[in-house]
Design an enzyme around this catalytic site. Sequence first.
Site, PDB file in Angstrom:
ATOM      1  N   TYR A 174      50.656  76.813  29.617  1.00  0.00           N
ATOM      2  CA  TYR A 174      49.535  76.841  30.555  1.00  0.00           C
ATOM      3  C   TYR A 174      48.476  77.805  30.029  1.00  0.00           C
ATOM      4  O   TYR A 174      48.824  78.842  29.442  1.00  0.00           O
ATOM      5  CB  TYR A 174      49.995  77.353  31.932  1.00  0.00           C
ATOM      6  CG  TYR A 174      50.591  76.298  32.830  1.00  0.00           C
ATOM      7  CD1 TYR A 174      49.770  75.502  33.626  1.00  0.00           C
ATOM      8  CD2 TYR A 174      51.970  76.110  32.901  1.00  0.00           C
ATOM      9  CE1 TYR A 174      50.312  74.545  34.469  1.00  0.00           C
ATOM     10  CE2 TYR A 174      52.523  75.142  33.748  1.00  0.00           C
ATOM     11  CZ  TYR A 174      51.680  74.371  34.532  1.00  0.00           C
ATOM     12  OH  TYR A 174      52.205  73.418  35.370  1.00  0.00           O
ATOM     13  N   ARG A 217      54.432  69.536  38.727  1.00  0.00           N
ATOM     14  CA  ARG A 217      53.243  69.390  39.557  1.00  0.00           C
ATOM     15  C   ARG A 217      52.164  70.346  39.079  1.00  0.00           C
ATOM     16  O   ARG A 217      52.463  71.414  38.581  1.00  0.00           O
ATOM     17  CB  ARG A 217      53.560  69.778  41.002  1.00  0.00           C
ATOM     18  CG  ARG A 217      54.751  69.091  41.548  1.00  0.00           C
ATOM     19  CD  ARG A 217      55.115  69.675  42.899  1.00  0.00           C
ATOM     20  NE  ARG A 217      56.358  69.068  43.372  1.00  0.00           N
ATOM     21  CZ  ARG A 217      56.852  69.255  44.586  1.00  0.00           C
ATOM     22  NH1 ARG A 217      56.229  70.054  45.437  1.00  0.00           N
ATOM     23  NH2 ARG A 217      57.967  68.668  44.951  1.00  0.00           N
ATOM     24  N   ASP A 257      48.739  72.155  40.937  1.00  0.00           N
ATOM     25  CA  ASP A 257      48.113  72.333  42.257  1.00  0.00           C
ATOM     26  C   ASP A 257      46.729  71.714  42.335  1.00  0.00           C
ATOM     27  O   ASP A 257      46.117  71.406  41.310  1.00  0.00           O
ATOM     28  CB  ASP A 257      47.916  73.837  42.552  1.00  0.00           C
ATOM     29  CG  ASP A 257      49.228  74.553  42.705  1.00  0.00           C
ATOM     30  OD1 ASP A 257      50.247  73.880  42.933  1.00  0.00           O
ATOM     31  OD2 ASP A 257      49.215  75.798  42.600  1.00  0.00           O
ATOM     32  N   ARG A 270      49.250  81.671  38.236  1.00  0.00           N
ATOM     33  CA  ARG A 270      48.082  82.181  38.966  1.00  0.00           C
ATOM     34  C   ARG A 270      48.347  83.561  39.582  1.00  0.00           C
ATOM     35  O   ARG A 270      47.453  84.412  39.618  1.00  0.00           O
ATOM     36  CB  ARG A 270      47.652  81.186  40.034  1.00  0.00           C
ATOM     37  CG  ARG A 270      47.039  79.924  39.414  1.00  0.00           C
ATOM     38  CD  ARG A 270      46.869  78.810  40.429  1.00  0.00           C
ATOM     39  NE  ARG A 270      46.059  79.223  41.559  1.00  0.00           N
ATOM     40  CZ  ARG A 270      45.958  78.525  42.691  1.00  0.00           C
ATOM     41  NH1 ARG A 270      46.644  77.387  42.840  1.00  0.00           N
ATOM     42  NH2 ARG A 270      45.203  78.962  43.662  1.00  0.00           N
TER      43      ARG A 270
END
Lengths: 248, 248
Positions: free
Chosen positions: A111, A50, A52, A200
């Site tokens: 990422y 997933r 966000d 994050r």
Amino acid sequence: MTYKLIIQYEGTRYKGWQRLKTTDQTIQQKIENVLSRLLGEPIEIDGSGRTDAGVHALGQVASFKVTETISNLNEFRFQMNQYLPDDIIVLEIQGENDRFHARLNAVSKTYVYQIWLAEQPPLIERNWVLNLGSKRHQLNFEKMKLASEELIGKKDFKGFSTDKTKKGTIRTIESINWEIHGDVLQIKFTGDGFLYNMVRIIVGTLLEIGFDERQVDSLNQIIVSKDRALAGETAPAHGLYLESVRYE
Amino acid sequence: MTYKLIIQYEGTRYKGWQRLKTTDQTIQQKIENVLSRLLGEPIEIDGSGRTDAGVHALGQVASFKVTETISNLNEFRFQMNQYLPDDIIVLEIQGENDRFHARLNAVSKTYVYQIWLAEQPPLIERNWVLNLGSKRHQLNFEKMKLASEELIGKKDFKGFSTDKTKKGTIRTIESINWEIHGDVLQIKFTGDGFLYNMVRIIVGTLLEIGFDERQVDSLNQIIVSKDRALAGETAPAHGLYLESVRYE
């Protein structure tokens, strides 16, 4: 037949990747709608993971199964892009063997978190970078970089996550690379998997170190304690994108 | 005191530069609102020229007058950007002599029209480039470039405009430059002024030449006849931006 999709999207307008019952504003739903329409049967896709709300992707991967073979993949991809909104793009579609599953077979992911370095605010890139404004002058990248080395390896990242599942929280970060491209600092995380909000929260914690609000050598304590409260704030979603997913 | 602003914006969400009575969704209005609020008196700004709905700018120039001197211009610019929406950015503010007027003193302008060259559709750049899709394979840029040479110089561009004013339609195009940057073809028009829709109609007409739907040497006929009906379609607004305005 099983197919693999490579997908790009800008997450700004969406409630994230994952299909929800409360809204159709998810990337998964938009793609499933188009696939079901074009293929004439209800299609469900499995993403590699997933993302966000507000997080983007340049190389998200998803897989799906369909009864019949798609005859012309290039034409099919073109049609998908015709029907998809312009902030979701199918880059590639290819046939896979029937055991392929975009999430279960993923070996590693990369990422990228982007921080804006120029004095003038970003315009075209505004939804893709964290703009620190005039505060960026106080940021010490070398300290952030140094601190981040403590995160590399196989560790329990529970303290850097808001994951509420009982599943394991041990992950391996293979590398963290720091690159400057024009006005943008890219922090590139590659690992075998990332917990919910993990990148994050790591970036938010590193930013506090860069701003001298936290000790350079304080990350290991968060790992050992597994205490989310010891880590920094979750950095904004819009600075993050999923760059690529690697398979064997 | 008279001040000059250099402004960037993405035109996507706006009804164009020019203030309108029917909506506050214009770039001029947004900037005037912030200036009036910060300076405590009603401020009107003069842009170097209008840009249409959907057209962007990386170097629009505007001027305004205010009773008192602004003490800290850097701080003032920072505050303006705080209050402006994130798709409008003030790059610079500087004091000028009281005769300065952004429109009347402009000597030349450069507009850029961007065409997307890659097979995959644009994501981050999607509101800034014209994507021709698979049709781009048929486009002959050399023909477009050759044809465009007929436009250079001082000419009556009435046939390339939907201007309805009785004012003169003679303009000078100083240069048309063709540059490729990554996946983007930039057609860069520099001239002493451009009529309403002029760049977009020129680009639309050049595209027809590139697609072999029109003779390479047909542009002079449009200039001589001054007949808009002989020119091509108006190219989409979102591929166009105002790059810079030059002053003595």
